[in-house]
Design a protein around this motif. Sequence first.
Motif, PDB file in Angstrom:
ATOM      1  N   GLY A 197       0.805  -1.215   0.000  1.00 24.05           N
ATOM      2  CA  GLY A 197       0.000   0.000   0.000  1.00 24.05           C
ATOM      3  C   GLY A 197       0.836   1.262   0.000  1.00 24.05           C
ATOM      4  O   GLY A 197       0.296   2.366   0.059  1.00 24.05           O
ATOM      5  N   HIS A 198       2.185   1.117  -0.087  1.00 26.29           N
ATOM      6  CA  HIS A 198       3.062   2.285   0.003  1.00 26.29           C
ATOM      7  C   HIS A 198       4.088   2.335  -1.124  1.00 26.29           C
ATOM      8  O   HIS A 198       5.050   3.092  -1.034  1.00 26.29           O
ATOM      9  CB  HIS A 198       3.810   2.287   1.343  1.00 26.29           C
ATOM     10  CG  HIS A 198       2.911   2.281   2.531  1.00 26.29           C
ATOM     11  ND1 HIS A 198       2.100   3.355   2.858  1.00 26.29           N
ATOM     12  CD2 HIS A 198       2.662   1.332   3.475  1.00 26.29           C
ATOM     13  CE1 HIS A 198       1.402   3.070   3.949  1.00 26.29           C
ATOM     14  NE2 HIS A 198       1.725   1.848   4.349  1.00 26.29           N
ATOM     15  N   VAL A 199       3.898   1.544  -2.187  1.00 25.76           N
ATOM     16  CA  VAL A 199       4.858   1.590  -3.303  1.00 25.76           C
ATOM     17  C   VAL A 199       4.202   2.384  -4.430  1.00 25.76           C
ATOM     18  O   VAL A 199       4.145   3.598  -4.384  1.00 25.76           O
ATOM     19  CB  VAL A 199       5.282   0.165  -3.730  1.00 25.76           C
ATOM     20  CG1 VAL A 199       6.332   0.232  -4.831  1.00 25.76           C
ATOM     21  CG2 VAL A 199       5.847  -0.589  -2.530  1.00 25.76           C
ATOM     22  N   GLY A 200       3.648   1.712  -5.412  1.00 29.36           N
ATOM     23  CA  GLY A 200       2.968   2.427  -6.484  1.00 29.36           C
ATOM     24  C   GLY A 200       1.471   2.251  -6.426  1.00 29.36           C
ATOM     25  O   GLY A 200       0.748   2.765  -7.288  1.00 29.36           O
ATOM     26  N   GLN A 201       0.975   1.504  -5.428  1.00 27.48           N
ATOM     27  CA  GLN A 201      -0.450   1.245  -5.275  1.00 27.48           C
ATOM     28  C   GLN A 201      -0.867   1.556  -3.840  1.00 27.48           C
ATOM     29  O   GLN A 201      -0.060   1.474  -2.919  1.00 27.48           O
ATOM     30  CB  GLN A 201      -0.758  -0.237  -5.584  1.00 27.48           C
ATOM     31  CG  GLN A 201      -0.301  -0.705  -6.953  1.00 27.48           C
ATOM     32  CD  GLN A 201      -1.206  -0.243  -8.060  1.00 27.48           C
ATOM     33  OE1 GLN A 201      -2.319   0.200  -7.814  1.00 27.48           O
ATOM     34  NE2 GLN A 201      -0.734  -0.346  -9.294  1.00 27.48           N
ATOM     35  N   THR A 202      -2.130   1.875  -3.654  1.00 26.32           N
ATOM     36  CA  THR A 202      -2.621   2.161  -2.302  1.00 26.32           C
ATOM     37  C   THR A 202      -3.251   0.939  -1.652  1.00 26.32           C
ATOM     38  O   THR A 202      -3.448   0.922  -0.431  1.00 26.32           O
ATOM     39  CB  THR A 202      -3.664   3.291  -2.342  1.00 26.32           C
ATOM     40  OG1 THR A 202      -4.732   2.910  -3.228  1.00 26.32           O
ATOM     41  CG2 THR A 202      -3.035   4.581  -2.847  1.00 26.32           C
ATOM     42  N   ALA A 203      -3.547  -0.096  -2.442  1.00 25.02           N
ATOM     43  CA  ALA A 203      -4.175  -1.298  -1.882  1.00 25.02           C
ATOM     44  C   ALA A 203      -3.163  -2.093  -1.067  1.00 25.02           C
ATOM     45  O   ALA A 203      -1.991  -2.215  -1.438  1.00 25.02           O
ATOM     46  CB  ALA A 203      -4.744  -2.163  -2.996  1.00 25.02           C
ATOM     47  N   SER A 204      -3.609  -2.659   0.047  1.00 25.28           N
ATOM     48  CA  SER A 204      -2.747  -3.459   0.923  1.00 25.28           C
ATOM     49  C   SER A 204      -3.177  -4.912   0.891  1.00 25.28           C
ATOM     50  O   SER A 204      -4.368  -5.222   0.818  1.00 25.28           O
ATOM     51  CB  SER A 204      -2.821  -2.943   2.358  1.00 25.28           C
ATOM     52  OG  SER A 204      -2.377  -1.606   2.436  1.00 25.28           O
ATOM     53  N   GLY A 205      -2.176  -5.797   0.980  1.00 27.12           N
ATOM     54  CA  GLY A 205      -2.452  -7.218   1.012  1.00 27.12           C
ATOM     55  C   GLY A 205      -2.695  -7.723   2.419  1.00 27.12           C
ATOM     56  O   GLY A 205      -2.642  -6.971   3.402  1.00 27.12           O
ATOM     57  N   LEU A 206      -2.930  -9.014   2.537  1.00 26.38           N
ATOM     58  CA  LEU A 206      -3.265  -9.646   3.808  1.00 26.38           C
ATOM     59  C   LEU A 206      -2.202  -9.409   4.875  1.00 26.38           C
ATOM     60  O   LEU A 206      -2.514  -9.151   6.043  1.00 26.38           O
ATOM     61  CB  LEU A 206      -3.469 -11.146   3.589  1.00 26.38           C
ATOM     62  CG  LEU A 206      -3.836 -11.987   4.815  1.00 26.38           C
ATOM     63  CD1 LEU A 206      -5.184 -11.550   5.380  1.00 26.38           C
ATOM     64  CD2 LEU A 206      -3.842 -13.471   4.466  1.00 26.38           C
ATOM     65  N   PHE A 207      -0.933  -9.489   4.499  1.00 24.54           N
ATOM     66  CA  PHE A 207       0.151  -9.344   5.467  1.00 24.54           C
ATOM     67  C   PHE A 207       0.370  -7.888   5.900  1.00 24.54           C
ATOM     68  O   PHE A 207       1.171  -7.618   6.790  1.00 24.54           O
ATOM     69  CB  PHE A 207       1.451  -9.899   4.901  1.00 24.54           C
ATOM     70  CG  PHE A 207       1.423 -11.384   4.629  1.00 24.54           C
ATOM     71  CD1 PHE A 207       0.495 -12.204   5.259  1.00 24.54           C
ATOM     72  CD2 PHE A 207       2.321 -11.962   3.737  1.00 24.54           C
ATOM     73  CE1 PHE A 207       0.461 -13.573   5.008  1.00 24.54           C
ATOM     74  CE2 PHE A 207       2.303 -13.324   3.493  1.00 24.54           C
ATOM     75  CZ  PHE A 207       1.364 -14.135   4.118  1.00 24.54           C
ATOM     76  N   TYR A 208      -0.324  -6.958   5.251  1.00 25.79           N
ATOM     77  CA  TYR A 208      -0.169  -5.539   5.586  1.00 25.79           C
ATOM     78  C   TYR A 208      -1.495  -4.918   6.010  1.00 25.79           C
ATOM     79  O   TYR A 208      -1.724  -3.728   5.841  1.00 25.79           O
ATOM     80  CB  TYR A 208       0.435  -4.780   4.395  1.00 25.79           C
ATOM     81  CG  TYR A 208       1.880  -5.136   4.151  1.00 25.79           C
ATOM     82  CD1 TYR A 208       2.913  -4.383   4.693  1.00 25.79           C
ATOM     83  CD2 TYR A 208       2.220  -6.269   3.394  1.00 25.79           C
ATOM     84  CE1 TYR A 208       4.247  -4.717   4.483  1.00 25.79           C
ATOM     85  CE2 TYR A 208       3.549  -6.613   3.176  1.00 25.79           C
ATOM     86  CZ  TYR A 208       4.553  -5.838   3.734  1.00 25.79           C
ATOM     87  OH  TYR A 208       5.866  -6.181   3.530  1.00 25.79           O
ATOM     88  N   GLY A 209      -2.361  -5.755   6.569  1.00 22.46           N
ATOM     89  CA  GLY A 209      -3.595  -5.262   7.151  1.00 22.46           C
ATOM     90  C   GLY A 209      -4.743  -5.045   6.197  1.00 22.46           C
ATOM     91  O   GLY A 209      -5.769  -4.471   6.573  1.00 22.46           O
ATOM     92  N   GLY A 210      -4.605  -5.532   4.966  1.00 23.83           N
ATOM     93  CA  GLY A 210      -5.659  -5.303   3.985  1.00 23.83           C
ATOM     94  C   GLY A 210      -6.718  -6.378   3.924  1.00 23.83           C
ATOM     95  O   GLY A 210      -7.667  -6.277   3.136  1.00 23.83           O
ATOM     96  N   GLY A 211      -6.555  -7.434   4.735  1.00 24.91           N
ATOM     97  CA  GLY A 211      -7.526  -8.526   4.698  1.00 24.91           C
ATOM     98  C   GLY A 211      -7.454  -9.285   3.382  1.00 24.91           C
ATOM     99  O   GLY A 211      -6.427  -9.295   2.694  1.00 24.91           O
TER     100      GLY A 211
END
Length: 440
Positions: A341-355
């Motif tokens: 969520g902090h590179v070129g995209q704002t979406a976060s994956g499971l390991f970074y709290g995005g579910g």
Amino acid sequence: MPDGFSAGDTAFVFICAALVMLMTPGLAFFYGGMVRVKSTLNMLVMSFVSLAIVSVLWVLYGYSLSFGPDAGAGLIGNLDYLGMRGIDLNALTGTIPVTAFAAFQLMFAIITPALISGAIADRAKFTAWSLFVALWVTIVYFPVAHWVFFFDGGNGGWLGDRNGVIDFAGGTAVHINAGAAGLALALVLGKRIGFKKDPMRPHSLPLVMLGSGLLWFGWFGFNAGSALAANGVAGMAFMNTQVATAAAMLGWLAYEKIKHGAFTTLGAASGAVAGLVAITPACGSVSMLGAIAIGVIAGAACAAAISLKYKFGFDDSLDVVGVHLVGGIIGSLLIGFFATGHVGQTASGLFYGGGFTQLGKQALGVVVVLVYSFVLSWLLGTAIQKTIGFRVSEDVEVAGIDQAEHAESAYDFSAVGASLARALSTPVTVPAAEKTEVDA
């Protein structure tokens, strides 16, 4: 030039486009070394002809279908840019001219069908293959590129722009697309004569290593260039590409050593390509540590996946399914775990709290592209096989497709044979002194 134009970004994208173009000859060498001697030239030219066919079609209508204004529901572009007419030379895509963007995306369109060719090595008619390339990019690639790569503020492609599927540089549009098509064609054409019986080893491992090196080099343009600017995202994509590829090579070699007891050069080259494939969709959304994890997983998993063709009985000659389809799936799905969520995209994956939200979107992209490409590719291949015939005759396949289809051979062995014959027929003169010593 209009406000917002960046000469630096434009130069960067043009260089990256040239690097991606180099990947197609690199792929030709990679595949060319993996086949037997009698199929070398055919394998090379199956990649090179994609440069010719797709370049022309891209100008005629490919760019318009892929990146023209959406014709409805995010499924396909309209025909406003037929023949590249109507394009304002001063218009920008981001900070670069539209023409620079079109040139960059053309190179993606070229290499994608070329990837498919490895699945049907040794047995496809060149005319049929050329027809397939033209039809496939029209019916499969151009629409999928629109789904994944065309962004227009929520009114663009239905997978990327409207549903949030992340594919930074082509895990779905390029690798899953090509891998599924390769599987379909392998089933349509059937197994090579002698499959699982005769040795079908690579005839030139140095050529394979050269090809993989060119692919690795060109892939920096493929991934970093997809940022469309010389910025921090491009730098992260560049680094992620390097470390994921390195980790995948190590993962493949470790699997090989444990499973087969040896580290092979073919494994090193294939592992590198597997890592390049897997990091392609993810390089703009994961950290460098995430890239290493993706590389290791992809390297080991793709090494295991190449045995699937023996288990299930389909003849994927050069492991397009095991490397590109499996690697593309792994890289696309792992975004759902490793996206920061902090590179070129704002979406976060499971390991970074995005579910599981992003993982679900990634799975949607994987399934849709895989099914669409497989079904359409199977129908196209079957139609060609039923009409003009896709597979060469048994005699041609056994004797060698290079001579039958191209009236050439990759290597001239006649001079070697003549020299050997002269050497065997020339009497050996032994000096008298040496003859006395021998007699004694």
